[in-house]
Design a protein around this motif. Sequence first.
Motif, PDB file in Angstrom:
ATOM      1  N   THR A   1       0.848  -1.192   0.000  1.00  0.00           N
ATOM      2  CA  THR A   1       0.000   0.000   0.000  1.00  0.00           C
ATOM      3  C   THR A   1       0.882   1.239   0.000  1.00  0.00           C
ATOM      4  O   THR A   1       2.037   1.211   0.443  1.00  0.00           O
TER       5      THR A   1
ATOM      6  N   THR B   1       0.297   5.810  -0.030  1.00  0.00           N
ATOM      7  CA  THR B   1      -0.524   7.009  -0.152  1.00  0.00           C
ATOM      8  C   THR B   1       0.339   8.112  -0.759  1.00  0.00           C
ATOM      9  O   THR B   1       1.334   8.532  -0.162  1.00  0.00           O
TER      10      THR B   1
ATOM     11  N   VAL C   1       3.302   5.707 -10.650  1.00  0.00           N
ATOM     12  CA  VAL C   1       2.304   4.640 -10.770  1.00  0.00           C
ATOM     13  C   VAL C   1       2.984   3.401 -11.359  1.00  0.00           C
ATOM     14  O   VAL C   1       2.847   2.292 -10.850  1.00  0.00           O
TER      15      VAL C   1
ATOM     16  N   THR D   1      -4.785   8.618 -11.069  1.00  0.00           N
ATOM     17  CA  THR D   1      -4.650   8.119  -9.700  1.00  0.00           C
ATOM     18  C   THR D   1      -4.524   9.323  -8.774  1.00  0.00           C
ATOM     19  O   THR D   1      -3.563  10.084  -8.858  1.00  0.00           O
TER      20      THR D   1
ATOM     21  N   LEU E   1      -3.512   3.677  -1.700  1.00  0.00           N
ATOM     22  CA  LEU E   1      -3.522   2.856  -2.911  1.00  0.00           C
ATOM     23  C   LEU E   1      -3.038   1.459  -2.554  1.00  0.00           C
ATOM     24  O   LEU E   1      -2.159   1.301  -1.709  1.00  0.00           O
TER      25      LEU E   1
ATOM     26  N   LEU F   1      -3.386  -1.426  -9.634  1.00  0.00           N
ATOM     27  CA  LEU F   1      -3.340  -0.407  -8.594  1.00  0.00           C
ATOM     28  C   LEU F   1      -4.771   0.041  -8.366  1.00  0.00           C
ATOM     29  O   LEU F   1      -5.471   0.414  -9.314  1.00  0.00           O
ATOM     30  N   SER F   2      -5.220  -0.021  -7.107  1.00  0.00           N
ATOM     31  CA  SER F   2      -6.620   0.306  -6.836  1.00  0.00           C
ATOM     32  C   SER F   2      -6.779   1.271  -5.672  1.00  0.00           C
ATOM     33  O   SER F   2      -5.918   1.388  -4.800  1.00  0.00           O
ATOM     34  N   LEU F   3      -7.909   1.948  -5.687  1.00  0.00           N
ATOM     35  CA  LEU F   3      -8.311   2.880  -4.639  1.00  0.00           C
ATOM     36  C   LEU F   3      -9.007   2.105  -3.522  1.00  0.00           C
ATOM     37  O   LEU F   3      -9.380   0.936  -3.712  1.00  0.00           O
TER      38      LEU F   3
ATOM     39  N   THR G   1      -7.091   1.984 -11.001  1.00  0.00           N
ATOM     40  CA  THR G   1      -6.619   3.153 -11.745  1.00  0.00           C
ATOM     41  C   THR G   1      -5.570   2.791 -12.784  1.00  0.00           C
ATOM     42  O   THR G   1      -5.382   3.517 -13.753  1.00  0.00           O
TER      43      THR G   1
END
Length: 133
Positions: free
Chosen positions: A33, A35, A52, A84, A90, A110-112, A118
């Motif tokens: 993860t 941020t 990213v 993103t 993330l 890669l996800s929220l 994203t």
Amino acid sequence: MELKDQWCFACGKDNPIGLKLEFVEEEDTYRTTFTAKPEHQGYDGIMHGGLVSTLLDEVMARYINMKGFNAVTARLEVRFRQPTPLGQQLTARARIVSQRGKLYEIKSELSLPDGTVTAEGKATIAVVEDTAS
């Protein structure tokens, strides 16, 4: 497994400007993860595409390293599905799709926090030596 290079930009603990990513293996996936902050942006409020790509590359290549192999990225493809945003946690996940000899095909995303993806990555990771033996 102890990592030798603690100056890695993505995961090195000794790199003062690094991302200092930490990883977890769960079932058949590897994840981390992160941020993004303002210093990680490209356009206002949006994470830089190169970073990213770095997150996706790191979660894929490091997965093979974690399994005891010295490996490098031979090919990397990134599909940016949407910008993103900064300031949200993330999650980057990777899974091994196939292996042929010393080449691994790995996919990542890669996800929220709400699960929105994203970016997606696909890589060919080449083993250059077996460090497990």
